[in-house]
Each structure stands twice: as C-alpha cells, then as structure tokens.
Design an enzyme around this catalytic site. Sequence first.
Site, PDB file in Angstrom:
ATOM      1  CG  ASN A   7      29.525  43.851  39.555  1.00  0.00           C
ATOM      2  OD1 ASN A   7      29.636  43.074  40.507  1.00  0.00           O
ATOM      3  ND2 ASN A   7      30.457  44.728  39.242  1.00  0.00           N
ATOM      4  NE  ARG A  91      33.697  42.066  38.917  1.00  0.00           N
ATOM      5  CZ  ARG A  91      34.067  42.781  39.969  1.00  0.00           C
ATOM      6  NH1 ARG A  91      33.190  43.463  40.655  1.00  0.00           N
ATOM      7  NH2 ARG A  91      35.325  42.794  40.335  1.00  0.00           N
ATOM      8  CG  HIS A 180      41.023  44.881  38.550  1.00  0.00           C
ATOM      9  ND1 HIS A 180      42.026  45.464  39.298  1.00  0.00           N
ATOM     10  CD2 HIS A 180      39.870  45.323  39.082  1.00  0.00           C
ATOM     11  CE1 HIS A 180      41.484  46.230  40.237  1.00  0.00           C
ATOM     12  NE2 HIS A 180      40.168  46.139  40.141  1.00  0.00           N
ATOM     13  CG  HIS A 208      41.739  48.342  36.622  1.00  0.00           C
ATOM     14  ND1 HIS A 208      40.666  48.094  35.802  1.00  0.00           N
ATOM     15  CD2 HIS A 208      41.222  48.856  37.761  1.00  0.00           C
ATOM     16  CE1 HIS A 208      39.552  48.456  36.423  1.00  0.00           C
ATOM     17  NE2 HIS A 208      39.866  48.905  37.619  1.00  0.00           N
ATOM     18  N   GLY A 212      40.322  50.092  43.698  1.00  0.00           N
ATOM     19  CA  GLY A 212      41.152  48.881  43.666  1.00  0.00           C
ATOM     20  C   GLY A 212      42.110  49.059  42.496  1.00  0.00           C
ATOM     21  NE  ARG A 241      41.097  45.543  48.495  1.00  0.00           N
ATOM     22  CZ  ARG A 241      40.517  45.540  47.288  1.00  0.00           C
ATOM     23  NH1 ARG A 241      41.232  45.740  46.195  1.00  0.00           N
ATOM     24  NH2 ARG A 241      39.229  45.325  47.177  1.00  0.00           N
ATOM     25  NE  ARG A 285      37.589  62.318  42.175  1.00  0.00           N
ATOM     26  CZ  ARG A 285      36.406  61.877  41.788  1.00  0.00           C
ATOM     27  NH1 ARG A 285      35.784  62.475  40.797  1.00  0.00           N
ATOM     28  NH2 ARG A 285      35.838  60.847  42.362  1.00  0.00           N
ATOM     29  CB  ILE A 332      43.391  56.733  39.411  1.00  0.00           C
ATOM     30  CG1 ILE A 332      42.646  56.803  40.751  1.00  0.00           C
ATOM     31  CG2 ILE A 332      44.675  57.545  39.447  1.00  0.00           C
ATOM     32  CD1 ILE A 332      43.388  56.187  41.933  1.00  0.00           C
ATOM     33  N   GLY A 333      43.427  55.948  36.397  1.00  0.00           N
ATOM     34  CA  GLY A 333      44.174  55.782  35.141  1.00  0.00           C
ATOM     35  C   GLY A 333      43.537  56.520  33.977  1.00  0.00           C
ATOM     36  CD  GLU A 334      38.554  54.641  32.596  1.00  0.00           C
ATOM     37  OE1 GLU A 334      37.569  55.394  32.641  1.00  0.00           O
ATOM     38  OE2 GLU A 334      38.476  53.403  32.741  1.00  0.00           O
ATOM     39  CD  GLU A 384      35.847  45.745  34.998  1.00  0.00           C
ATOM     40  OE1 GLU A 384      35.578  46.929  35.257  1.00  0.00           O
ATOM     41  OE2 GLU A 384      36.277  44.955  35.841  1.00  0.00           O
TER      42      GLU A 384
HETATM   43  P1  ADP Z   1      36.556  51.179  41.647  1.00  0.00           P
HETATM   44  O1  ADP Z   1      37.842  50.444  41.814  1.00  0.00           O
HETATM   45  O2  ADP Z   1      35.757  51.270  42.903  1.00  0.00           O
HETATM   46  O3  ADP Z   1      35.761  50.789  40.415  1.00  0.00           O
HETATM   47  P2  ADP Z   1      37.070  53.607  40.153  1.00  0.00           P
HETATM   48  O4  ADP Z   1      37.665  52.915  38.985  1.00  0.00           O
HETATM   49  O5  ADP Z   1      35.771  54.302  39.999  1.00  0.00           O
HETATM   50  O6  ADP Z   1      37.006  52.687  41.437  1.00  0.00           O
HETATM   51  O7  ADP Z   1      38.147  54.688  40.646  1.00  0.00           O
HETATM   52  C1  ADP Z   1      37.981  55.512  41.752  1.00  0.00           C
HETATM   53  C2  ADP Z   1      39.180  56.459  41.809  1.00  0.00           C
HETATM   54  O8  ADP Z   1      39.228  57.206  40.575  1.00  0.00           O
HETATM   55  C3  ADP Z   1      39.129  57.473  42.934  1.00  0.00           C
HETATM   56  O9  ADP Z   1      40.366  57.487  43.611  1.00  0.00           O
HETATM   57  C4  ADP Z   1      38.913  58.806  42.218  1.00  0.00           C
HETATM   58  O10 ADP Z   1      39.614  59.843  42.835  1.00  0.00           O
HETATM   59  C5  ADP Z   1      39.466  58.562  40.857  1.00  0.00           C
HETATM   60  N1  ADP Z   1      38.756  59.397  39.868  1.00  0.00           N
HETATM   61  C6  ADP Z   1      37.505  59.210  39.410  1.00  0.00           C
HETATM   62  N2  ADP Z   1      37.147  60.198  38.575  1.00  0.00           N
HETATM   63  C7  ADP Z   1      38.199  61.038  38.505  1.00  0.00           C
HETATM   64  C8  ADP Z   1      38.465  62.258  37.812  1.00  0.00           C
HETATM   65  N3  ADP Z   1      37.557  62.814  37.017  1.00  0.00           N
HETATM   66  N4  ADP Z   1      39.681  62.810  37.986  1.00  0.00           N
HETATM   67  C9  ADP Z   1      40.605  62.254  38.757  1.00  0.00           C
HETATM   68  N5  ADP Z   1      40.413  61.117  39.460  1.00  0.00           N
HETATM   69  C10 ADP Z   1      39.240  60.506  39.323  1.00  0.00           C
END
Ligand code: ADP
Length: 399
Positions: A7, A91, A180, A208, A212, A241, A285, A332-334, A384
Amino acid sequence: MKILVLNSGSSSIKFQLFNIEEEKVLAKGLVERIGIGDSAIEYENIEGKEVNKTLDISNHRDGIQDVMDILLDPEVGMLEDIDEIYAVGHRVVHGGEQFAHSTLITDEVLDKIEDVSSLAPLHNPHNISGIKVCKELLPGKPQVGVFDTAFHQSMPEKAYIYAIPYEYYKEYEVRRYGFHGTSHQYVANRAAELMGKDIKDLKIITCHLGNGASITAVDKGKSVDTSMGMTPLEGLVMGTRSGDLDPAIIPFLMEKEDLDTEEIDNILNKESGLLGISGLSNDSRDVRQAASNGNHRAALADQIFNYRVRKYIGSYMAVLNGVDAVVFTGGIGENAGPVRANILKDLNNLGFDLDHKANKVRGEEKEITTDKSKIKVFVIPTNEELVIARDTKRIVENK
Ligand code: ADP
C-alpha cells in the site's frame, strides 16, 4: 505460495507478506517519512522478531528496495530468495469507472490507472509509483491492482449522479465513486458468514469508522450506495474532513477569508472534522477524553460524529427497505464501544437492541446485539490486505 501486498502512500509504504494457502501473515511492516527526512522502517515477522530502524529513504524505489532487503535478511527475513514471491498485490485508491474488479496489471492497465489519476491526484500517483518500482525490482513478476472504488461500481445511477448539470459527468467524470470498498466488501461478507446465511439473502449496512470514515448500503452482496463521493471528503464527519456540508459555504468562506482553491480544499480535508470542531485533535480517543473532562467543543465533536453516522444508518435503512445487519469496523468502529452505543442509542423502535456487555468488545469479531434484537449488529475488524492477497492469488492463477 507467498504474496506481497503493498500500500504505497505519499510518504509511506505499508507491506505484508502472506503465505496465502494458509492465509497467514509471515511478515509485515511500514516504511515511513519517505523523502521528508528521519525515514524509518518498522517490521515484525511471524516469529515476533521486530526491527525498528532509521534509514535514508528518499523515494519509493529506495523504500521498496528496503522492504525487499528486510524480507531477505538472514536474521529476521522470511524469504531466502526473492523468487519465492509468487505475485504482488497493490492497493490502488481510484479506479474510476474503468475498474469494477481487481485486475492483473499490464502496460495497458497501468495507462488506464494513470488516466484516472486526475480524480485522485493525492493518492494514485503514489500507488502507480509502487507498481512501477516493483516492475523494475521484480521483473516479470505478476502484479495485481485492487481498487478502493471497485466494490462501489455496482451503485445505480440514481445513487452516483450528482444533481448538477449532467454535462459535468460526461465531460469530467464528476460522480460518486465511493472508497474503502475493499473493507466494506470484506466485513459484509464476514457478517453473512457469521450469520450462517448467503449474502444474496441479506441487507447489510457497513460502517467503516477510522480517521477516514464511510458507510455503505449493501444489498445482496452489492454496494448500492455509499457516503464518500467523487473524493473521500463527502459523507461522515472524519478525523480532519468535514464530510457533508452546504456547498454554498465554500464560495462564502473563500470570499470572506480571501482563500484560493487549494486553501479551501486544505481546510475541508485537513482542518475540519473532529479536529476542526474540537480545536484539539483528529483522534477520537483524545476528543472523547477531553469531552469527559468537560470540554464543550470536544463533546460537540463527538456528538456530531455519532449523529452523522446515525442519520446515514437511518437513510440507508430506507434505501434498503430495512436491514438485517449493521457492521462496525475501522479504528473507531472496532474499538470504541461508547461511540457504537451512542450511535445506536434508543433505536429500539427501529429494531436495534444493543447488548451493552457484549459491546465492550475491542478489536475482535463479535455480535453486540441481544437475541431479541431484530437487527443484528457486529464488530468485525477489517482486513483489506487479506482481500488484496486473495484477489492477487485468484487473478494470477486464472490469467
Ligand atoms: P485510518 O483511517 O487512518 O486507517 P484507523 O482505522 O486506524 O484510521 O482509525 C483511527 C481512529 O481510531 C482514531 O480516531 C483513534 O482514536 C481510533 N482508535 C484506534 N484505536 C482505538 C482504541 N483502542 N480505542 C478507541 N479508539 C481507537
């Protein structure tokens, strides 16, 4: 069979080496700060051996050469000979209307990827440079492009045409593409597997949420609408954004603040979202931490982020005429249970019944609704790179 997944971004290259028969990651890492000084490589192999070192990396060629060198390193490498790499999967951010599927990269395909670069000038040129370097360093090795936009090519016209003069679509290909896609496709398929159902019988909304963020309505396994648009700026509130806004704000601010197009683009892409509202950070966070310490703007940023996702879930339920499952993925979602809970708060009338204990999950696959919830909600970490590796194997084997 070993497949290298790359990537290539503007100043970084993420890489993973797969044993694809077993779907195992043999080694992975990141080359950072290419061409901007203090370049570094981070690396870890399947045995847990790690390398973190600073190197002088001035361009993608040097960066990919360093990746090859570390993969061949007698101490920490996972290859004895570079020829063990069966193929390389890349990618590619924008495939325009040209690519609805992952594709073997030929000279003609590379030309087409260059043709669509004007739609993603910040991303595609770096992806292309990764491909060209691999052609040079691994001559004759098959290479496959996997496009962020491809999954969304199934959207109907009514979802992708903007209500501006139609000529702009014809002349400049101004339309919704969505991004995505690899992630939305992967988590939608995993949700169907976890439900033990054929995806052709399901309506799924995939969220997602990372730095982003985008959301997709998936009907019978196909993307029918998605929140990102011609560029990744549209839709949800993101780290930096703005997502959706009244387009009239753009000329208004340009006039008030005497901004040129690059400056307004920068404000909307790099200074808005969670960062712009909170004035503190793009990281959710940090924002939630500040909110819990009583910072009003941080609390507002968190609320607006969640509210936007909730509105999109509602609108995609209307698009799909109901929904069987909602999936959360991305950083964030995970990981952020409170964000998920807030998005789905008091939606019992729509058929959501969150299991608050299950919703404490971080970073692993889990159903987070109760047995009586009509709509199932899942946390599914995205992968991905695995999709890119799988597609690369399939395409090279069938070429
Ligand atoms: P990208 O879009 O750059 O791939 P990520 O999917 O890594 O970004 O997501 C980054 C976001 O996920 C940040 O806002 C961060 O605060 C949040 N995040 C990452 N790990 C955690 C965690 N353990 N608990 C809560 N939020 C998290």
